[in-house]
Each structure stands twice: as structure tokens, then as C-alpha cells.
Scaffold this motif. Structure first.
Motif, short mmCIF file in Angstrom:
data_model
loop_
_atom_site.label_atom_id
_atom_site.label_comp_id
_atom_site.label_asym_id
_atom_site.label_seq_id
_atom_site.Cartn_x
_atom_site.Cartn_y
_atom_site.Cartn_z
N HIS A 14 0.78 -1.23 0.00
CA HIS A 14 0.00 0.00 0.00
C HIS A 14 0.82 1.29 0.00
CE1 HIS A 14 -3.38 -2.67 0.42
NE2 HIS A 14 -2.81 -3.20 1.49
N GLU A 15 2.03 1.24 -0.55
CA GLU A 15 2.75 2.47 -0.84
C GLU A 15 2.50 2.83 -2.30
OE1 GLU A 15 4.68 -0.13 0.50
OE2 GLU A 15 4.96 0.60 2.53
N TYR A 31 -6.00 4.01 0.71
CA TYR A 31 -6.45 2.79 1.40
C TYR A 31 -5.67 2.62 2.71
CZ TYR A 31 -7.02 -2.17 2.44
OH TYR A 31 -7.25 -3.36 3.08
N ALA A 32 -4.35 2.76 2.64
CA ALA A 32 -3.51 2.58 3.83
C ALA A 32 -3.83 3.60 4.91
CB ALA A 32 -2.03 2.65 3.45
N GLN A 33 -3.97 4.86 4.52
CA GLN A 33 -4.25 5.89 5.54
C GLN A 33 -5.62 5.67 6.16
OE1 GLN A 33 -6.35 8.69 5.77
NE2 GLN A 33 -7.34 8.39 3.78
N LEU A 124 -6.51 -5.50 -5.94
CA LEU A 124 -5.95 -5.95 -4.67
C LEU A 124 -6.76 -5.41 -3.49
CD1 LEU A 124 -3.54 -7.30 -3.08
CD2 LEU A 124 -2.50 -5.03 -3.08
N THR A 125 -7.09 -4.13 -3.53
CA THR A 125 -7.84 -3.55 -2.41
C THR A 125 -9.27 -4.11 -2.35
OG1 THR A 125 -8.45 -1.59 -3.68
CG2 THR A 125 -6.47 -1.45 -2.33
N LYS A 126 -9.85 -4.44 -3.50
CA LYS A 126 -11.18 -5.06 -3.50
C LYS A 126 -11.13 -6.45 -2.91
CE LYS A 126 -13.28 -2.49 -7.21
NZ LYS A 126 -13.64 -2.45 -8.62
N GLU A 127 -10.06 -7.19 -3.21
CA GLU A 127 -9.91 -8.55 -2.66
C GLU A 127 -9.84 -8.53 -1.15
OE1 GLU A 127 -6.39 -10.09 -4.47
OE2 GLU A 127 -7.34 -10.25 -6.44
N THR A 128 -9.29 -7.43 -0.60
CA THR A 128 -9.16 -7.35 0.85
C THR A 128 -10.38 -6.68 1.48
OG1 THR A 128 -7.87 -5.31 0.62
CG2 THR A 128 -6.64 -7.38 0.83
N GLY A 129 -11.40 -6.44 0.68
CA GLY A 129 -12.66 -5.97 1.24
C GLY A 129 -12.89 -4.48 1.19
#
Length: 130
Positions: A14-15, A31-33, A124-129
């Protein structure tokens, strides 16, 4: 839903990286923040230090957690965002703008080929919800 600017490259951690010639400007993604919540402290490497891709180069302390900042590429730190020492909340309010963290002069620009496109990072971010 997190913002994912299409012109940037991303890591699975997530960088993000904005490539400008042989310089990579880096920070953490929206996403990370969001996952970290309020960022209260950012420890960045010294200008002139060498970093290796995917290795720890700093620390981000937030209300929910303390996490490592990983280098998006290998190279030399040529600038850090001094504003984050007094205003770490910029990481939350503008993660792709005023909340940038590092500028790295790349040792091996072809390394950027292993970074994710915005489309792949979105998957990737969708896969993690999210």
C-alpha cells in the motif's frame, strides 16, 4: 472507496510511487491511511541514505497501529517531506499530494516494472474488502 490515481504505481504493501525521470516520489495510499486511521507521527530516513526496494525505510505511527514504511524502489533518499514532522495529519488529508513522504533517486529504474498498476492495485484492495 479509496482513491487510486491512475498515473501512479503501487506496492502490495500500500505504498505509491510517482515516477519522474530517475526520481520516485513515494507515500502511502488512501487505502492505507484509511486503515491506519489518524497518523500521529512519521519517522523518515535521512537525506543521503540508501534504501532497498521492499525494505523498511521508516515508521508510521497512527492511532490504530505502528507500521513500517517500505521503500518503493532502491536508491538514495534525495528529499523527505519536512512538513510531516509538524503536520503528520497531511498523510490522512492528502495522501497523494501534501502527504508525500520521500523522494528516491532510483539506482535501478527497471525495478518499477514490478510495481502494480492502478488497475491491479484496485483489484488488490477489493480482494481485501475495500
Amino acid at each position: 472507496m479509496s482513491k487510486i490515481p491512475p498515473e501512479l504505481k503501487y506496492t502490495r504493501e500500500h505504498e505509491w510511487a510517482r515516477i519522474d525521470g530517475d526520481i520516485a516520489v513515494a507515500g502511502i495510499s488512501d487505502y492505507a491511511q484509511n486503515e491506519l486511521s489518524d497518523v500521529v507521527y512519521v519517522e523518515l530516513p535521512k537525506v543521503g541514505s540508501k534504501v532497498k526496494m521492499s525494505e523498511k525505510c521508516g515508521t508510521i505511527e497512527a492511532v490504530k497501529a505502528v507500521v513500517d514504511l517500505l521503500a518503493v524502489v532502491s536508491g538514495e533518499i534525495v528529499e523527505i517531506n519536512q512538513s510531516l514532522s509538524t503536520s503528520p495529519e497531511l498523510v490522512n488529508s492528502d495522501p497523494y499530494g501534501e502527504g508525500w513522504m520521500l523522494k528516491i533517486k532510483m539506482d535501478n529504474p527497471p525495478e518499477t516494472g514490478s510495481l502494480l498498476s492502478a488497475e491491479d492495485y484496485g483489484k488488490l484492495t477489493k480482494e481485501t474488502g475495500h
